[in-house]
Write an enzyme that holds these catalytic residues in place. Structure first.
Site, PDB file in Angstrom:
ATOM      1  CG  ASP A 187       2.636   5.575  -9.349  1.00 38.31           C
ATOM      2  OD1 ASP A 187       3.309   6.575  -8.629  1.00 38.31           O
ATOM      3  OD2 ASP A 187       1.389   5.465  -9.104  1.00 38.31           O
ATOM      4  CB  SER A 234      -0.726   0.099   1.288  1.00 40.60           C
ATOM      5  OG  SER A 234      -1.588  -0.969   1.261  1.00 40.60           O
TER       6      SER A 234
END
Length: 433
Positions: free
Chosen positions: A205, A156
């Protein structure tokens, strides 16, 4: 081959474990199984500005996604997961339609742009097929595959959704004899996230995952899409990367959701551009001249003023951070990381109280140069750069202090993996037998 031997991830045991599972699934020999290694990323500087065309920094760590696969020999896809139950089956001939994710932030206040993988994990593979086919690529060959994240490691806040998307792209491309550059795959993964899942995130990302190089700092201009790799400096002090987990997976918060923050940044940009006579430009903050920002920022509505202040101050921190990294000043680099974390809290207004506590604990840990949330700080983890010689001491300190601050959440964590000492890694790649 030298790079693979030098790097600590994935290990031969991890690769062989995935290969054996896929071999049994496909009824083929282990030597025929190919593996995609797609690492998780951290963003030392450049938080929450990629969607506004800002400049960001990133690197990958030696934890991530492994996708073992073999071409299926037909159009069928069959997948299993190490983290989620069930089996996914579909044909690459099926027309894939976008599946906008209803994030929990739209119903109960959590801020997580990550799709809910436990119920929809198979959609990432479908999204990869969608992205490739939507740009005219012929996908006729399916795969039989097994996907798994690093064992005992909560991903996460470490861009696991982008790592998964990239892994499927590389697998389908290899099975269909398609050759794509890293920059092309950045765009394809953006299509998965933006078009297929309907998320308004930027390209940080996937850029980090696809462009990084072991030991280098990746710098990406999200407006021009240009990037550069800053070589490992002659550091005055060596470093490790500390990843500290909160145990939070579905934290409640009254702060606005991810997509709403993006909209606020755009609203601030629109006001500033209109004020400076540039109303025809795209309303993103990178199009606002810094002098115009200084001139008109006092007229922004308070929330919009905070979002704009985070963007412009974070861009400055990235520039200073690159200078510090190049000079080998890891202490100054760390101070800028902590300042980024504080601006994320005060100006971008993300993070829940639990993650703020963890952030503050890391600031006090021995040998820590700097720390910030990884992600938006409503669940998941914080990351820190720490003196290599004090990494174990820092990890012990964080574990002990977090147990005192959050005993209930800490008790849900495996203490051995609650704080993990990581190293820099390489980019996503195909590992052939």
């Amino acid at each position: 081959m030298e790079a693979e031997k030098r790097l600590s991830w994935p290990s031969e045991n991890e690769l062989n474990g995935v290969r054996k599972i896929v071999s049994a699934m496909a009824g083929t020999c282990v030597e025929q199984v190919r593996v995609v290694a797609s690492p998780y990323r951290i963003c030392p500087l450049g938080a929450h500005i990629d969607h506004q065309g800002g400049t960001v920094s990133a690197m990958t760590i030696n934890k991530g996604i492994l996708l073992g696969f073999v071409p299926s020999g037909n159009n069928e896809v069959m997948l299993r997961s190490g983290q989620f139950s069930g089996e996914v089956r579909f044909s690459v001939d099926e027309v894939q339609h976008p599946r906008p994710i209803r994030k929990k932030s739209e119903s109960n206040g959590t801020d997580s742009p990550k799709p809910q993988e436990d119920s929809n994990w198979g959609h990432f593979a479908r999204g990869a097929v969608y992205a490739l086919q939507s740009r005219g690529n012929s996908i006729t060959q399916g795969i039989t595959g097994y996907i798994s994240g690093s064992e005992g490691f909560d991903s996460s806040g470490l861009s696991s959704s982008a790592a998964v998307g990239v892994s499927y792209l590389l697998a389908f491309e290899n099975a269909n004899n398609l050759t794509m550059s890293p920059t092309e795959n950045i765009e394809y993964d953006r299509l998965i996230e933006n078009e297929y899942f309907g998320l308004r995130n930027g390209i940080l990302d996937q850029s980090a995952i696809l462009l990084s190089r072991h030991g280098y700092l990746t710098c990406m201009n999200c407006k021009t899409k240009e990037h550069k790799l800053i070589p490992p400096p002659n550091l005055l002090k060596s470093y490790k990367i500390l990843v500290a987990f909160s145990g939070l997976r579905n934290a409640l918060t009254s702060s606005p959701g991810y997509n709403r923050r993006v909209a606020e940044c755009q609203e601030a940009a629109r006001f500033l551009l209109n004020s400076s006579g540039n109303e025809n430009m795209e309303p993103v903050l990178c199009n606002v001249d810094p002098d115009s920002y200084d001139k008109y920022k006092c007229n922004l509505e308070p929330n919009l003023a905070k979002r704009a202040e985070h963007f412009f101050s974070e861009n400055r921190r990235v520039i200073k951070g690159l200078e510090a990294w190049t000079c080998g000043d890891i202490e100054e680099f760390g101070k800028l990381i902590s300042a980024s974390g504080l601006s994320s809290i005060e100006n971008y207004e993300c993070g829940c109280e639990t993650l703020k506590q963890l952030y503050e604990i890391l600031q006090r840990a021995p040998g820590v140069f700097g720390a910030r949330f990884s992600g938006a700080g409503f669940r998941g983890c914080c990351v820190a750069f720490v003196d290599s010689n004090l990494a174990e001491d820092a990890a012990c300190f964080v574990r002990e202090e977090y147990v005192k601050a959050q005993p209930d959440l800490a008790n849900q964590l495996n203490l051995d993996s609650a704080v993990v000492i990581c190293e820099a890694a390489d980019s996503a790649r195909l590992v052939l037998p």
